[in-house]
Design an enzyme around this catalytic site. Structure first.
Site, PDB file in Angstrom:
ATOM      1  N   GLY A  46       0.832  -1.195   0.000  1.00 38.06           N
ATOM      2  CA  GLY A  46       0.000   0.000   0.000  1.00 38.06           C
ATOM      3  C   GLY A  46       0.868   1.247   0.000  1.00 38.06           C
ATOM      4  CD  GLN A  51       3.452   5.748   2.545  1.00 37.56           C
ATOM      5  OE1 GLN A  51       2.465   5.279   2.011  1.00 37.56           O
ATOM      6  NE2 GLN A  51       4.389   4.986   3.097  1.00 37.56           N
ATOM      7  CB  CYS A  92       5.135   2.052   7.262  1.00 31.92           C
ATOM      8  SG  CYS A  92       4.740   3.579   6.404  1.00 31.92           S
ATOM      9  CG  LEU A  93       6.584   0.873   1.203  1.00 31.39           C
ATOM     10  CD1 LEU A  93       6.032   1.212  -0.168  1.00 31.39           C
ATOM     11  CD2 LEU A  93       7.690  -0.166   1.097  1.00 31.39           C
ATOM     12  CG  HIS A 134      -0.685   1.606   7.446  1.00 28.54           C
ATOM     13  ND1 HIS A 134       0.250   1.057   8.300  1.00 28.54           N
ATOM     14  CD2 HIS A 134       0.020   2.363   6.557  1.00 28.54           C
ATOM     15  CE1 HIS A 134       1.462   1.479   7.943  1.00 28.54           C
ATOM     16  NE2 HIS A 134       1.350   2.263   6.885  1.00 28.54           N
ATOM     17  CD  GLU A 135      -1.063   2.650   2.792  1.00 31.16           C
ATOM     18  OE1 GLU A 135      -0.573   3.778   2.651  1.00 31.16           O
ATOM     19  OE2 GLU A 135      -0.356   1.655   3.043  1.00 31.16           O
ATOM     20  CG  HIS A 138       0.625   7.048   5.296  1.00 32.47           C
ATOM     21  ND1 HIS A 138       1.791   7.414   5.932  1.00 32.47           N
ATOM     22  CD2 HIS A 138       0.717   5.712   5.099  1.00 32.47           C
ATOM     23  CE1 HIS A 138       2.548   6.338   6.115  1.00 32.47           C
ATOM     24  NE2 HIS A 138       1.923   5.285   5.626  1.00 32.47           N
TER      25      HIS A 138
HETATM   26 ZN   LIG Z   1       2.630   3.367   5.642  1.00 34.07          ZN
END
Ligand SMILES: [Zn+2]
Length: 168
Positions: A46, A51, A92-93, A134-135, A138
């Protein structure tokens, strides 16, 4: 398409609150395509526009093994359908290399626009529900490390800051 640079915690730009997309046009579709390429290349399941330092309410996701289920959420909004919580180990990236347990409601209803700007609704549970929450966090400037103790969050912050310094 292009691979975009992914911001990493504790970069303050990750705290920006994203703005709603006014119209799903070719520019947004280009962003969606670039986000998919960036997410697949990372690799991740995701990615939120925040991000990649684009502060618009756009999320892409693919939970399949073989990249066969791309999902697009533009201007996503969700409500909880249950008080029951589930725990998943999240990563998470933007927080590379760290995985921690987070509790979230296990069933949600989401409304969003797709890549063509068409509205849709979805009831999600399990990993999909976790990932959407989660997304969407962000887009509101929130990270999964915010759910951890100050001690844990600080430890992750220090380790990443050290890595960023070494790589600079
Ligand atoms: Zn993330």
């Amino acid at each position: 398409m292009a691979i975009l640079n992914i911001l990493e915690f504790p970069d303050s730009r990750l705290r920006t609150i994203a703005k709603p997309v006014a119209a799903v046009d070719d520019g947004i579709r280009q962003l969606v395509d670039d986000m998919f390429e960036t997410m697949y290349e990372a690799p991740g399941i995701g990615l939120a526009a925040t991000q990649v330092n684009v502060h618009k309410r756009v999320v892409v996701m693919d939970l399949s093994e073989d990249r066969s289920e791309p999902r697009v959420f533009i201007n996503p909004e969700f409500e909880f359908l249950t008080d029951e919580m589930q725990q998943y180990q999240e990563g998470c990236l933007s927080v590379p290399g760290f995985y921690e347990n987070v509790d979230r409601p296990q069933r949600i209803k989401i409304k969003a626009l797709d890549r063509d700007g068409q509205p849709y609704e979805l009831i999600a549970e399990g990993l999909l529900a976790v990932c959407i929450q989660h997304e969407c966090d962000h887009l509101n400037g929130k990270l999964f490390v915010d759910y951890l103790s100050n001690l844990k969050r600080d430890r992750i912050k220090k380790k990443l800051e050290k890595l960023h310094k070494q790589n600079a």
